[in-house]
Design a protein around this motif. Structure first.
Motif, mmCIF file in Angstrom:
data_model
loop_
_atom_site.group_PDB
_atom_site.id
_atom_site.type_symbol
_atom_site.label_atom_id
_atom_site.label_comp_id
_atom_site.label_asym_id
_atom_site.label_seq_id
_atom_site.Cartn_x
_atom_site.Cartn_y
_atom_site.Cartn_z
ATOM 1 N N UNK A 105 0.840 -1.182 0.000
ATOM 2 C CA UNK A 105 0.000 0.000 0.000
ATOM 3 C C UNK A 105 0.882 1.242 0.000
ATOM 4 N N UNK A 106 0.389 2.300 -0.589
ATOM 5 C CA UNK A 106 1.124 3.565 -0.579
ATOM 6 C C UNK A 106 0.871 4.348 0.705
ATOM 7 N N UNK A 107 0.045 3.799 1.584
ATOM 8 C CA UNK A 107 -0.241 4.440 2.868
ATOM 9 C C UNK A 107 -0.443 3.371 3.932
ATOM 10 N N UNK A 108 -0.353 3.757 5.181
ATOM 11 C CA UNK A 108 -0.595 2.841 6.288
ATOM 12 C C UNK A 108 -2.100 2.600 6.402
ATOM 13 N N UNK A 109 -2.503 1.332 6.426
ATOM 14 C CA UNK A 109 -3.916 0.987 6.570
ATOM 15 C C UNK A 109 -4.135 0.530 8.000
ATOM 16 N N UNK A 110 -5.006 1.216 8.714
ATOM 17 C CA UNK A 110 -5.179 0.957 10.149
ATOM 18 C C UNK A 110 -6.512 0.306 10.495
ATOM 19 N N UNK A 111 -7.271 -0.132 9.512
ATOM 20 C CA UNK A 111 -8.548 -0.775 9.812
ATOM 21 C C UNK A 111 -8.314 -2.144 10.456
ATOM 22 N N UNK A 112 -9.210 -2.559 11.329
ATOM 23 C CA UNK A 112 -9.113 -3.853 11.998
ATOM 24 C C UNK A 112 -9.462 -5.008 11.066
ATOM 25 N N UNK A 113 -10.266 -4.752 10.035
ATOM 26 C CA UNK A 113 -10.716 -5.789 9.101
ATOM 27 C C UNK A 113 -10.478 -5.262 7.698
ATOM 28 N N UNK A 114 -9.574 -5.882 6.960
ATOM 29 C CA UNK A 114 -9.101 -5.339 5.694
ATOM 30 C C UNK A 114 -9.287 -6.335 4.559
ATOM 31 N N UNK A 115 -9.991 -5.908 3.505
ATOM 32 C CA UNK A 115 -10.021 -6.661 2.254
ATOM 33 C C UNK A 115 -8.825 -6.199 1.434
ATOM 34 N N UNK A 116 -7.872 -7.105 1.195
ATOM 35 C CA UNK A 116 -6.660 -6.695 0.487
ATOM 36 C C UNK A 116 -6.573 -7.214 -0.940
ATOM 37 N N UNK A 117 -7.448 -8.100 -1.331
ATOM 38 C CA UNK A 117 -7.447 -8.608 -2.701
ATOM 39 C C UNK A 117 -8.743 -9.332 -2.990
ATOM 40 N N UNK A 118 -8.987 -9.566 -4.282
ATOM 41 C CA UNK A 118 -10.179 -10.329 -4.647
ATOM 42 C C UNK A 118 -9.901 -11.136 -5.911
ATOM 43 N N UNK A 119 -10.649 -12.230 -6.034
ATOM 44 C CA UNK A 119 -10.624 -13.056 -7.225
ATOM 45 C C UNK A 119 -11.991 -12.991 -7.885
ATOM 46 N N UNK A 120 -12.022 -12.673 -9.164
ATOM 47 C CA UNK A 120 -13.246 -12.781 -9.955
ATOM 48 C C UNK A 120 -13.191 -14.147 -10.628
ATOM 49 N N UNK A 121 -14.225 -14.962 -10.370
ATOM 50 C CA UNK A 121 -14.238 -16.333 -10.855
ATOM 51 C C UNK A 121 -15.530 -16.622 -11.626
ATOM 52 N N UNK A 122 -15.498 -17.676 -12.427
ATOM 53 C CA UNK A 122 -16.667 -18.123 -13.179
ATOM 54 C C UNK A 122 -16.808 -19.613 -12.911
#
Length: 193
Positions: A105-122
């Motif tokens: 990340x280009x900044x500090x993320x301070x959330x307790x619950x973080x979505x950091x990636x996702x997969x789009x699937x079929x």
């Protein structure tokens, strides 16, 4: 002999100082995309064959994160080739999700619950798993927000994702911390009358 004792004392006193801000981080797969805590996580999805769905990578129980290192796997023939999206600000990444990726990340993320990636699937109709695995060079690394250089912490895998089947549990001792409610001794005794 005296030199060995001094070196041992220095090492013993500095090892605890190397722990970062995130000693109890957990990673999981969530299919809802709207969870705010671990008890909202949906680790199983049952899509209809030949429909699209999304699997999110989550990190929780954090106090500040800038880098996450991981690898992932998707059961062959379960889906068409997945498309991975980095959800961290700045979209910085080195590597691929199949062989090992470090996202920053280009900044500090301070959330307790973080979505950091996702997969789009079929979904192709074959049940399977989406699993979080160890990066080959930096297994389970997350880097916190210490200045001027972040410190490395390690996450555990709480829950993988199940598609058309129950999810595979992660590490044996990787359970979310449940907040303790204050209760009086009288209230406890009254539960057993």
């Amino acid at each position: 002999m005296r030199t060995l004792i001094v070196i041992a004392a220095v090492v013993a006193l500095t090892l605890p100082a190397t722990a970062g801000m995130n000693p109890d981080c957990k990673v999981c797969i969530d299919f809802s995309g709207t969870a705010n805590s671990w008890d909202d996580v949906q680790s199983r999805i049952d899509p209809l064959p030949y429909t699209a769905f999304v699997a999110y990578l989550c990190l929780f129980q954090t106090t500040g994160v800038t880098v996450i290192c991981f690898r992932a796997s998707v059961t062959p023939a379960m889906s068409s080739p997945p498309v991975f999206t980095n959800l961290l600000p700045g979209d910085l990444a080195i590597g691929t999700w199949e062989e090992g990726i470090s996202i920053a990340s280009t900044e500090c993320i301070t959330t307790q619950f973080l979505y950091f990636g996702k997969f789009d699937l079929f979904y192709l109709g074959t049940p399977g798993d989406i699993m979080v695995l160890d990066h080959p060079d930096w297994p389970r690394w997350i880097v916190d927000c210490h200045e001027p250089y972040g410190e490395v912490d390690y996450y555990c895998v709480w829950m993988h994702g199940g598609v058309g089947k129950d999810a595979i549990e992660g590490d044996e001792d990787c359970f979310p911390v449940v907040p303790v409610e204050d209760i009086t001794w009288g209230a406890i005794k009254s539960m057993y009358r």
